[in-house]
Every structure is written in structure tokens, then in C-alpha cells.
Design a protein around this motif. Sequence first.
Motif, mmCIF file in Angstrom:
data_model
loop_
_atom_site.group_PDB
_atom_site.id
_atom_site.type_symbol
_atom_site.label_atom_id
_atom_site.label_comp_id
_atom_site.label_asym_id
_atom_site.label_seq_id
_atom_site.Cartn_x
_atom_site.Cartn_y
_atom_site.Cartn_z
ATOM 1 N N LEU A 55 -5.020 -5.139 4.957
ATOM 2 C CA LEU A 55 -4.042 -6.416 6.172
ATOM 3 C C LEU A 55 -3.633 -7.557 5.310
ATOM 4 C CD1 LEU A 55 -5.209 -6.234 9.617
ATOM 5 C CD2 LEU A 55 -3.547 -5.485 8.751
ATOM 6 N N LEU A 56 -4.188 -8.441 4.467
ATOM 7 C CA LEU A 56 -4.224 -8.936 3.626
ATOM 8 C C LEU A 56 -3.185 -8.841 2.383
ATOM 9 C CD1 LEU A 56 -7.310 -11.094 3.037
ATOM 10 C CD2 LEU A 56 -6.255 -11.641 4.336
ATOM 11 N N THR A 57 -3.125 -6.827 1.353
ATOM 12 C CA THR A 57 -2.565 -7.339 0.551
ATOM 13 C C THR A 57 -1.163 -6.762 0.966
ATOM 14 O OG1 THR A 57 -4.149 -5.951 0.130
ATOM 15 C CG2 THR A 57 -2.168 -5.152 -0.939
ATOM 16 N N LEU A 58 -0.873 -6.794 2.718
ATOM 17 C CA LEU A 58 0.362 -6.405 3.005
ATOM 18 C C LEU A 58 1.663 -7.561 2.849
ATOM 19 C CD1 LEU A 58 -0.003 -3.090 5.774
ATOM 20 C CD2 LEU A 58 1.195 -3.017 3.300
ATOM 21 N N VAL A 59 0.386 -8.684 3.406
ATOM 22 C CA VAL A 59 1.651 -10.022 3.832
ATOM 23 C C VAL A 59 1.106 -9.920 2.359
ATOM 24 C CG1 VAL A 59 0.779 -12.356 4.125
ATOM 25 C CG2 VAL A 59 -0.297 -10.049 5.835
ATOM 26 N N ARG A 60 0.260 -10.157 1.342
ATOM 27 C CA ARG A 60 1.292 -10.745 0.239
ATOM 28 C C ARG A 60 2.074 -9.613 -0.502
ATOM 29 N NH1 ARG A 60 2.665 -13.530 -3.416
ATOM 30 N NH2 ARG A 60 1.637 -13.455 -5.161
ATOM 31 N N ILE A 61 2.044 -8.679 -0.262
ATOM 32 C CA ILE A 61 3.299 -8.048 -0.898
ATOM 33 C C ILE A 61 4.745 -8.799 -0.163
ATOM 34 C CG2 ILE A 61 4.859 -5.996 -0.731
ATOM 35 C CD1 ILE A 61 1.861 -4.550 -1.772
ATOM 36 N N GLY A 62 4.503 -8.917 1.306
ATOM 37 C CA GLY A 62 5.226 -9.096 2.020
ATOM 38 C C GLY A 62 5.874 -11.072 1.754
ATOM 39 N N TRP A 63 4.929 -11.238 1.390
ATOM 40 C CA TRP A 63 5.035 -13.075 0.874
ATOM 41 C C TRP A 63 5.856 -12.656 -0.448
ATOM 42 C CZ3 TRP A 63 4.178 -17.767 2.830
ATOM 43 C CH2 TRP A 63 4.669 -18.864 1.547
ATOM 44 N N TRP A 64 5.567 -12.342 -1.240
ATOM 45 C CA TRP A 64 6.044 -12.353 -3.071
ATOM 46 C C TRP A 64 7.961 -11.454 -2.707
ATOM 47 C CZ3 TRP A 64 7.856 -7.846 -6.608
ATOM 48 C CH2 TRP A 64 7.924 -8.312 -7.322
ATOM 49 N N CYS A 65 6.997 -10.300 -1.737
ATOM 50 C CA CYS A 65 9.295 -9.843 -1.652
ATOM 51 C C CYS A 65 10.367 -10.855 -1.230
ATOM 52 C CB CYS A 65 9.046 -9.137 -0.937
ATOM 53 S SG CYS A 65 8.490 -7.402 -1.585
ATOM 54 N N PHE A 66 9.746 -11.951 -0.002
ATOM 55 C CA PHE A 66 10.147 -13.013 0.509
ATOM 56 C C PHE A 66 10.199 -13.990 0.437
ATOM 57 C CE2 PHE A 66 10.347 -8.894 3.231
ATOM 58 C CZ PHE A 66 11.453 -8.030 2.749
ATOM 59 N N MET A 67 8.942 -14.800 0.329
ATOM 60 C CA MET A 67 8.753 -15.750 0.667
ATOM 61 C C MET A 67 9.021 -16.910 -0.961
ATOM 62 S SD MET A 67 7.385 -16.421 3.979
ATOM 63 C CE MET A 67 7.649 -18.571 3.997
ATOM 64 N N ASP A 68 8.157 -16.039 -1.987
ATOM 65 C CA ASP A 68 7.884 -16.478 -3.109
ATOM 66 C C ASP A 68 8.761 -17.708 -3.760
ATOM 67 O OD1 ASP A 68 6.055 -17.209 -5.402
ATOM 68 O OD2 ASP A 68 5.256 -15.218 -5.929
ATOM 69 N N TYR A 69 9.242 -18.832 -4.746
ATOM 70 C CA TYR A 69 9.804 -19.322 -5.197
ATOM 71 C C TYR A 69 9.534 -18.349 -6.593
ATOM 72 C CZ TYR A 69 6.594 -22.396 -6.827
ATOM 73 O OH TYR A 69 5.454 -22.367 -7.483
ATOM 74 N N LYS A 70 8.789 -18.023 -6.726
ATOM 75 C CA LYS A 70 8.724 -17.073 -8.430
ATOM 76 C C LYS A 70 9.404 -17.481 -9.426
ATOM 77 C CE LYS A 70 9.621 -12.328 -6.327
ATOM 78 N NZ LYS A 70 9.295 -12.688 -4.764
ATOM 79 N N TYR B 12 -1.917 -3.359 -6.530
ATOM 80 C CA TYR B 12 -1.379 -3.221 -4.736
ATOM 81 C C TYR B 12 -1.029 -1.931 -4.793
ATOM 82 C CZ TYR B 12 0.601 -8.662 -4.969
ATOM 83 O OH TYR B 12 0.505 -9.261 -5.273
ATOM 84 N N VAL B 13 -0.949 -1.083 -6.049
ATOM 85 C CA VAL B 13 -0.858 -0.003 -5.296
ATOM 86 C C VAL B 13 -2.811 1.143 -5.478
ATOM 87 C CG1 VAL B 13 -0.406 2.678 -7.099
ATOM 88 C CG2 VAL B 13 1.697 1.107 -6.767
ATOM 89 N N VAL B 14 -3.144 0.452 -6.659
ATOM 90 C CA VAL B 14 -4.265 0.854 -6.223
ATOM 91 C C VAL B 14 -5.563 1.013 -5.015
ATOM 92 C CG1 VAL B 14 -6.306 0.715 -7.675
ATOM 93 C CG2 VAL B 14 -5.209 1.422 -9.269
ATOM 94 N N ILE B 15 -5.058 -0.896 -4.973
ATOM 95 C CA ILE B 15 -4.951 -1.308 -3.488
ATOM 96 C C ILE B 15 -4.981 -0.748 -2.186
ATOM 97 C CG2 ILE B 15 -5.504 -3.421 -1.993
ATOM 98 C CD1 ILE B 15 -5.372 -5.364 -4.257
ATOM 99 N N LEU B 16 -3.362 -0.333 -2.035
ATOM 100 C CA LEU B 16 -2.816 0.359 -1.125
ATOM 101 C C LEU B 16 -3.900 2.381 -1.347
ATOM 102 C CD1 LEU B 16 0.774 -0.629 -0.735
ATOM 103 C CD2 LEU B 16 -1.229 -1.528 0.476
ATOM 104 N N GLY B 17 -3.456 3.201 -2.584
ATOM 105 C CA GLY B 17 -4.396 3.623 -2.870
ATOM 106 C C GLY B 17 -5.977 4.138 -1.715
#
Length: 137
Positions: A19-34, A56-61
Motif C-alpha cells: 500500500l505504501l509503495t502504491l501511494v508513493r508511486i501515485g505521489w511521484w506521478c501526480f503530486m511530486d514537484y520533481k 519499485y519493480v522489485v518491491i512490487l514483484g
Amino acid sequence: MEDAAALRVHVPIGVVILLLTLVRIGWWCFMDYKPASVPMPSWQDHASRAVHILFYVVILGTVASGIGMVILSGAGPIIFGGDLATLTDLFDYPPRRPHGIGARVIIVLLILHVGAALYHHLLKRDQLLRRMWFGAR
């Protein structure tokens, strides 16, 4: 039996990590100012991006293989309240190997990640850690 009891902690932690990884990916894609990258050789920039994507790939795998073991073994109801004595050996299921490999790769990536951050902070002193902190622009 002690290992089986540890699954009652291990599996919920895996779900939280998912769940935290999915939230982090969502944050990175949509909210992070990079923020802009700090100047570094291109190989370091490519290595940095590769390590982040691999995380991300290894955590999800790894989580997927853990879910696969629980599903194939029918261990879900046992782990979440059943009789642990009836739990089958999870080493007998094919997703066990990628799960173990994934855990080891995560440890290596973590060591590389922390080592690179300390290198930038202590040796290069290029304010990379400051750039990563919340709200630092």
C-alpha cells in the motif's frame, strides 16, 4: 511453529509495504514537484534513476510473489486467525524463490541507495539530501 507465527506479522507488513509503495508511486506521478537534478556525471544520473525504478519493480514483484505463495498454499485464512499447525510449508511453492531473491535484491538496492546518499552528503556536499526533504526547493 515459530516461523508460522512470524507469518502473522510478516504478511500484514507485506500488505502495508504494498500500500505504501502504491501511494508513493501515485505521489511521484501526480503530486511530486520533481526538483531539478543536482549536477552529476551522466552515469550517476542513469544509475540513480535505475535504482529508483528497480526499487519499485522489485518491491512490487516481491509482494506479488508473496501473495502468490499465500494464494497457492491456501494459507490466507490460517495466517489471519486459523490453526497454524495446519499451515503447509511455503518453501514448496514456486513463488518462494523469486520472493527470497527479491528480498535480497531490495537489501542490495537499499545499501546502494543509502551509500549514494551518504556519498553526496558527506563527500560531495552538493545538498542532495536537502533537495529530497519535504518542501525544500
